[in-house]
Design a protein around this motif. Structure first.
Motif, mmCIF file in Angstrom:
data_model
loop_
_atom_site.group_PDB
_atom_site.id
_atom_site.type_symbol
_atom_site.label_atom_id
_atom_site.label_comp_id
_atom_site.label_asym_id
_atom_site.label_seq_id
_atom_site.Cartn_x
_atom_site.Cartn_y
_atom_site.Cartn_z
ATOM 1 N N LEU A 1 -19.623 25.088 -92.526
ATOM 2 C CA LEU A 1 -19.967 23.884 -93.272
ATOM 3 C C LEU A 1 -18.765 22.965 -93.435
ATOM 4 O O LEU A 1 -18.889 21.748 -93.396
ATOM 5 N N TYR A 2 -17.588 23.583 -93.576
ATOM 6 C CA TYR A 2 -16.362 22.791 -93.739
ATOM 7 C C TYR A 2 -15.624 22.708 -92.403
ATOM 8 O O TYR A 2 -15.337 23.729 -91.772
ATOM 9 N N GLU B 1 -16.135 13.879 -97.135
ATOM 10 C CA GLU B 1 -17.558 13.702 -96.842
ATOM 11 C C GLU B 1 -18.404 14.713 -97.601
ATOM 12 O O GLU B 1 -19.460 14.375 -98.161
ATOM 13 N N LEU B 2 -17.950 15.973 -97.656
ATOM 14 C CA LEU B 2 -18.692 16.993 -98.380
ATOM 15 C C LEU B 2 -18.665 16.748 -99.883
ATOM 16 O O LEU B 2 -19.658 16.993 -100.580
ATOM 17 N N THR C 1 -7.301 27.107 -98.964
ATOM 18 C CA THR C 1 -7.349 27.393 -97.529
ATOM 19 C C THR C 1 -8.681 26.941 -96.939
ATOM 20 O O THR C 1 -9.649 26.692 -97.662
ATOM 21 N N ASP C 2 -8.727 26.842 -95.611
ATOM 22 C CA ASP C 2 -9.971 26.444 -94.939
ATOM 23 C C ASP C 2 -11.081 27.460 -95.166
ATOM 24 O O ASP C 2 -12.258 27.098 -95.329
ATOM 25 N N TYR D 1 -17.980 25.478 -100.444
ATOM 26 C CA TYR D 1 -18.996 24.474 -100.138
ATOM 27 C C TYR D 1 -20.345 25.110 -99.817
ATOM 28 O O TYR D 1 -21.405 24.542 -100.127
ATOM 29 N N ILE D 2 -20.324 26.288 -99.193
ATOM 30 C CA ILE D 2 -21.577 26.996 -98.922
ATOM 31 C C ILE D 2 -22.262 27.387 -100.226
ATOM 32 O O ILE D 2 -23.474 27.201 -100.401
ATOM 33 N N GLU D 3 -21.510 27.925 -101.158
ATOM 34 C CA GLU D 3 -22.101 28.337 -102.440
ATOM 35 C C GLU D 3 -22.652 27.140 -103.204
ATOM 36 O O GLU D 3 -23.760 27.213 -103.765
#
Length: 604
Positions: free
Chosen positions: A288-289, A295-296, A356-357, A364-366
């Motif tokens: 997702l990232y 943008e997210l 971290t990435d 972002y998924i959660e």
């Protein structure tokens, strides 16, 4: 208590006194070949033809400096001492007065200055003409090396067999910058950096432990790079296998295929270095990232945090993601920046590390999952803010006051009817997730929350995945004791609904056995789960009824195609015989009271 002066004032009245410098039997003082005369202005004669009065050294800092009969100062000390002073080690009284009260001040001091008082080392130091301080820049040592007589041989140190240099021979002179005694860099020792006992340089003392650990890890990475058998493991890994009671005989013959299962377990638990590969190439599906943070943030409605919005209280929990804290809401500020929290007095703030990435992708998924969910068995989501100073995302969710199921298991023993009620509530939430095409992938007792109203809710969707991406996901994820066997074996399409049902079955097995599975060794639990199944090493107790054993065994089948679904378990007779909600609420209230007492240190 002050000590006696080094010299007695009446030494001149007794020529045979051994402390008398005029006594030829005194080896400490050589005979004076230059007696006082009118031609020697540095040492004028006294009118009473007696030896000059001596100025004793101060031997106590507690005694009065001004009241001493030998310390009334009248003039400054001469920076260039006379020749006799360099010879005898004392300063003669140049005054013509025959009074025993000397008017000269002690060495190196000014009148009335406490900082200039002689120290204990000065009071008991050897004579100024000795070799002990000749080459040092010492305020006591006024005699240069060329004029200082040689010191007598020590009875504790044998004299050198070589010829003794004469006092008049030229000696090497060292400047303060090049002197080996004044400069530690030129002390005759090696200036190269020294290594400590563990091999790292002493200059890196603070980072020594980490440097040593990294060096050892690099050595292990070279030794254990791509293991294909037990012979490729190092001693550390073999000892860990011995602790987990995994014998090398299990990998002989047909059991050789189990080596790669063991390899996956060792790699997942970080027992092997990170450069060691799994038995198959990994694939984590779509991310997702992808460097699209702005943008997210705009898409998910993440904004900078307003400090006036909430008041952070104590911590409720802590894990690898970060920590969860209790907070109270300011309704006036919430009405402006977060309308969802206007009517909420208490909330829970989940502070997630966002540096971290990998962490950003999970966060972002959660947020994307929990923001789309709306079910009584799923934790209610309010808002998300960014704390840039701490590199954290703050997730605002509802406050669940009953604690998690793992804590409740330690305070009470649930009956089968209570287990049926918990299963009834959880299965409704799991069916809701599966209908939306979501796989939780981290169902465990610590991610199941309770409330004093008798509610059961799921939390922590950081490892969630959509079912459409299951074919692209080949990896081992979750908590070690709750991972499905097909996921440990890295089978294709293992990240599906059956993985959630396996994790749900392990939780129910804990409740029926009234035993925490996390107390078992994680390596043993993972390896046995993937090879023989969880029921072979975490067996059901004798007190478990046949109906309960059949029900929980149906969701712990090794073959995921034959494993029971959430709908099948929900329609079973075991769930229909569940306890009532009011009775379960009373049980949770008792657990909550015990939790509060434990927090205040009053638990029994």
């Amino acid at each position: 208590m002050s000590a006696k002066p080094v010299f007695s004032p009446d030494w001149g009245q007794n020529p045979q006194n051994p402390k008398n410098p005029q006594n030829p039997q005194n080896p400490q003082f050589p005979p004076n070949n230059n007696p006082p005369s009118q031609s020697n202005p540095a040492f004028p004669p006294h009118k009473n033809s007696n030896p000059p009065a001596l100025i004793p050294r101060k031997t106590s800092l507690n005694s009065s400096f001004d009241n001493s009969p030998y310390s009334t100062p009248t003039s400054e000390a001469s920076p260039n001492p006379p020749e006799e002073e360099r010879k005898w080690g004392y300063r003669p009284n140049t005054s013509r007065s025959s009074s025993p009260r000397s008017t000269r001040q002690p060495f190196g001091g000014r009148s009335g200055s406490f900082s200039e008082l002689p120290t204990r080392r000065q009071a008991y130091s050897p004579p100024l003409c000795s070799r002990a301080g000749a080459n040092r820049e010492d305020p006591i040592s006024l005699a240069p090396p060329s004029l200082a007589p040689p010191s007598p041989p020590s009875p504790f140190r044998p004299s050198s067999p070589g010829p003794r240099s004469s006092p008049t021979s030229a000696s090497p002179k060292f400047s303060p910058k090049s002197s080996p005694k004044s400069s530690p860099k030129s002390s005759g020792r090696s200036t190269s950096p020294k290594k400590g006992r563990f091999g790292f340089f002493k200059g890196d003392a603070k980072k020594g432990g980490k440097k040593e650990a990294l060096d050892k890890e690099e050595e292990r990475e070279q030794v254990v790079n791509n293991p294909q058998s037990l012979a490729d493991f190092d001693q550390k890994t073999l000892k860990r296998m011995q602790k987990a009671k995994i014998s090398h005989k299990e990998f002989e013959g047909e059991g050789a295929k189990n080596f790669f299962i063991l390899l996956n377990c060792l790699r997942f638990l970080n027992i092997l270095p990170k450069n060691v590969k799994y038995s198959k190439p990994l694939s984590h599906g779509e991310k997702l990232y992808n460097n699209n943070e702005e943008e997210l943030d705009e898409q998910l409605g993440i904004r900078p945090f307003n400090k006036r919005l909430v008041t952070i209280g104590g911590k409720l929990g802590k894990g690898g993601f970060g920590s969860v804290s209790f907070a109270t809401v300011n309704p006036e500020v919430a009405q402006e920046c977060s309308p969802n929290m206007v009517e909420k007095k208490k909330i829970a703030v989940k502070k997630m590390v966002h540096d971290t990435d990998k962490a950003k992708n999970y966060n972002y998924i959660e947020i994307s999952f929990v923001s789309r969910l709306n079910h009584p068995v799923v934790v209610t989501y309010y808002d998300t803010f960014k704390e840039p100073n701490k590199n954290e995302l703050w997730l605002m969710v509802e406050y669940l006051d009953g604690g998690n199921l793992h804590e409740a298991m330690k305070r009470t023993q649930f009956d089968p009817s209570d287990v049926g009620f918990i299963a009834y509530r959880l299965l409704k939430g799991i069916m809701y997730l599966h209908e939306l095409g979501f796989v939780h992938r981290d169902i465990k007792s610590r991610n199941i929350m309770l409330t004093t109203r008798g509610e059961v809710k799921l939390i922590d969707f950081g490892l969630g995945i959509e079912i459409k991406n299951r074919e692209k996901s080949i990896s081992v994820c979750g908590s070690a004791h709750y991972i499905a066997p097909e996921m440990i074996r890295l089978e294709e399409c293992s990240h599906d609904f059956a993985a959630d049902m396996w994790s749900f079955g392990v939780v129910m097995l804990e409740l029926l056995n009234r035993q925490d599975c996390t107390e078992k060794d994680p390596l043993t639990f993972m390896y046995r789960t993937a090879t023989v199944g969880v029921l072979e090493h975490f067996k059901l107790g004798k007190e478990v009824s046949k109906r309960s054993a059949e029900w929980v065994s149906s969701c712990l089948v090794m073959d995921k195609e034959k494993r029971a679904t959430a709908q099948m378990l929900y329609d079973s007779e075991f769930v229909k015989r569940r306890n009532k909600a009011d009775n379960f609420r009373k049980i949770v209230e008792m657990c909550f009271v015990g939790k509060v007492l434990d927090d205040f240190g009053l638990g029994l």
